[in-house]
Design a protein around this motif. Sequence first.
Motif, mmCIF file in Angstrom:
data_model
loop_
_atom_site.group_PDB
_atom_site.id
_atom_site.type_symbol
_atom_site.label_atom_id
_atom_site.label_comp_id
_atom_site.label_asym_id
_atom_site.label_seq_id
_atom_site.Cartn_x
_atom_site.Cartn_y
_atom_site.Cartn_z
ATOM 1 N N SER A 9 0.845 -1.199 0.000
ATOM 2 C CA SER A 9 0.000 0.000 0.000
ATOM 3 C C SER A 9 0.876 1.244 0.000
ATOM 4 O O SER A 9 1.951 1.246 0.576
ATOM 5 C CB SER A 9 -0.901 0.056 1.233
ATOM 6 N N LEU A 41 -1.663 7.667 -0.951
ATOM 7 C CA LEU A 41 -2.433 8.225 -2.070
ATOM 8 C C LEU A 41 -2.010 7.676 -3.428
ATOM 9 O O LEU A 41 -2.769 7.700 -4.385
ATOM 10 C CB LEU A 41 -2.321 9.755 -2.070
ATOM 11 N N GLU A 42 -0.764 7.220 -3.522
ATOM 12 C CA GLU A 42 -0.294 6.636 -4.785
ATOM 13 C C GLU A 42 -0.977 5.279 -4.989
ATOM 14 O O GLU A 42 -1.372 4.634 -4.023
ATOM 15 C CB GLU A 42 1.216 6.424 -4.735
ATOM 16 N N LYS A 55 -10.093 -0.595 -6.679
ATOM 17 C CA LYS A 55 -10.281 -0.453 -5.234
ATOM 18 C C LYS A 55 -11.701 -0.738 -4.777
ATOM 19 O O LYS A 55 -11.919 -1.278 -3.705
ATOM 20 C CB LYS A 55 -9.922 0.967 -4.813
ATOM 21 N N GLU A 71 -10.653 -1.777 -0.999
ATOM 22 C CA GLU A 71 -10.294 -0.600 -0.209
ATOM 23 C C GLU A 71 -10.698 -0.741 1.262
ATOM 24 O O GLU A 71 -10.145 -0.072 2.122
ATOM 25 C CB GLU A 71 -10.892 0.670 -0.812
ATOM 26 N N LYS A 128 -4.963 8.859 3.435
ATOM 27 C CA LYS A 128 -5.910 8.384 2.424
ATOM 28 C C LYS A 128 -7.255 9.102 2.498
ATOM 29 O O LYS A 128 -8.060 9.000 1.586
ATOM 30 C CB LYS A 128 -6.147 6.878 2.600
ATOM 31 N N GLU A 141 -9.530 10.391 -0.244
ATOM 32 C CA GLU A 141 -8.734 11.325 -1.042
ATOM 33 C C GLU A 141 -8.036 10.602 -2.185
ATOM 34 O O GLU A 141 -7.516 11.223 -3.093
ATOM 35 C CB GLU A 141 -7.680 12.010 -0.156
ATOM 36 N N TYR A 142 -7.980 9.250 -2.104
ATOM 37 C CA TYR A 142 -7.344 8.469 -3.174
ATOM 38 C C TYR A 142 -8.335 8.306 -4.322
ATOM 39 O O TYR A 142 -9.542 8.459 -4.144
ATOM 40 C CB TYR A 142 -6.878 7.113 -2.660
ATOM 41 N N GLU A 143 -7.797 7.975 -5.478
ATOM 42 C CA GLU A 143 -8.638 7.845 -6.673
ATOM 43 C C GLU A 143 -9.435 6.536 -6.665
ATOM 44 O O GLU A 143 -9.023 5.559 -6.059
ATOM 45 C CB GLU A 143 -7.753 7.874 -7.920
ATOM 46 N N SER A 175 -12.222 5.464 -5.456
ATOM 47 C CA SER A 175 -12.960 4.887 -4.346
ATOM 48 C C SER A 175 -14.416 4.700 -4.755
ATOM 49 O O SER A 175 -14.942 5.436 -5.579
ATOM 50 C CB SER A 175 -12.890 5.813 -3.132
#
Lengths: 408, 264
Positions: free
Chosen positions: B101, B104-105, B127, B139, B148, B172-174, B176
């Motif tokens: 993990s 954010l990447e 995710k 996720e 995150k 905040e991660y892509e 989701s």
Amino acid sequence: MSVFRIRFSRLCLIFCVVSLTLIQEVIADENSKGVWSGYISGQGRGFWQSPQFDDQRDGDLSLAVEPEYYKDWDNGLRAITFKPFVRLDSNDPERSHVDIREAHYLHVLGDWEWRVGIAKVFWGVTESQHLVDIINQTDLVENLDTEDKLGQPMIETTWLQDWGVVQFYILPGFRERTFPGRKGRLRTSLVIDTDEEEYESGAEERHVDWAVRLKTQFGPVDLGLSHFSGTSRTPELQPVLNSNGGVDLVPYYGLIDQTGIDLQTIVGNWTLKLESILQTRKGRDFTAAVGGFEYTFYGISESGADLGVLSEYHFDDRKQDAVTGFQDDIFLGLRYVLNDAQDTELLAGGFYDFDYSSKSVRVELQRRFSDSWKLESELQMFSDVASEDPLRTFHRDDYFQIDLAYYF
Amino acid sequence: MKKSWILIWLLPISLICYVGNVLAETPEEKGLAIAIAADKRDAGFETQTAEMVMTLRNRQGQESTRYIRTRTLEVEGDGDKTLSIFDRPADVKHTAVLTYSHGLEPDDQWLYLPALKRVKRINSRNKSGPFVGSEFAFEDLGSQEVEKYSYKYLRDEACGEWECHVIERYPEYEYSGYTRQIGWIDKAEYRVVKIEFYDRKDAKLKTLTYSGYQEYLDYYWRPDEMFMVNHQTGKETTLKWSNYKLKTDISERDFNPNALPRLR
């Protein structure tokens, strides 16, 4: 004679494994127990076109068993694996066969790992053809897709590092490719006589091959480099007169050096893949490559199914002389994964040959029932196969196959 | 002389400023502070192994079960490394998923397919997809790094026998599958009690309830059971955990994708 020698060397290996088992029984700690697992499966294949050759039938039934015994100790740093395989086929005696898929001892010491015995190794990244993968011989009677492999005797040395891995292989004992017999479908027009195989090496099947592989990961990239030196896994088929005055094909296994590269990276929804080999042998060098992409649409249904679209292009600079038949072909495929409790997965793909305009289509569906049963079905069709295309030999062998397996 | 005058004036001013700051702490700041405190509370376990029995239940009550062993390696300054090895169903025995993990990447993820002996890098973009057909998305099971999410403190309230902070968090991660989650976290030991998940249309999708917390190494709390119910489909998934071992002797080498073929 050669058959005897192979049997003898196999016996030796079995003996080694058995004795290793016994030795380790003595030294093993009491916490580790050996575990049996595996499957038993019934398979039916139906060919709906009338066969090309006299002895062939419209279908066959077969039974396969692949149990596996595994035992480890010292926190998994020592382990033995024994995995025999048997298939009994109702029709083709060549397809009824026994193999030891795995029988090896694993020893891990710091960054170094050794595996001694019969084992299976996979190299590569692409989906529609495995160019770089060379250690194990193809068990062709199992399936035309060349995904089934015979166990290969080896000493594998692994040096594991944070940045990747380097592996050295010593490969004593060559395994001949299996081919369907006279009664089998999906065979060449002339019958392949697997008892009369010929080798370029004077040591024949006792020639000791070697290989080395480097695999590394950086960021989203996986890179593999490999070199193999020894007897080619892919034979040339040479016509010879048989005792009945007819003509048979005899496999001829040349000595080769093959350098390979495999590369994979992930960018957004794209997975990009490339494999390429350079093979040199007396008088004939060639390069071949396969590369393409898989683009995945995630969560396309309420239940979270994924749909992947795949395409790979195949190139071989031997052009029409390429024994693989993948000289200028494109593969297009769909992978539909339901992500459900039964792990249902549908794979559909087709090849188009730009030189011959031949097409072949394959659909595979798999699904688990209850926690122990699994159903796999497969549909394979060939169409517009040109008479010069190596696929021509299968042009009346479209089939549907069902495998019902019980896993334990 | 002058200096002490300044000090005398500075002290009450700074005091007023400080008190004012505390009073003026926004719900966002308070939410983040609680998330950081919870993260700190659980840090330092180094390694963990555990066994999980995952039971999937559909609306008709049909069940199917997976047995999974997990190994976790705590990584300082980055997300954890997690390895999951399947024991059952028997047809996927020895299948393994390795995840690095990365906050954010995008995560790095590899799948090991034992029948083919193939280690395959897989796209971690997935995710919001279900993990092995369960009601847990990738996720939900991934390493929960502070960065995150962004946070908002809602209120304090009783949660069973404990007193809880109620915090809303926003991925905040892509990629989701959620617009937000509401979490109940116990004030004393920062144990997660419950999480409600809201889908992209902001409709209530799932509720995850943790129970049977036990203390390991006299410090780290782990739940015996996690129960997820999907309100939209009626499907449920129960995770029963056992055999937790923390600060245990597992090799960092087991988290190398190239070691996957030999792991059992």
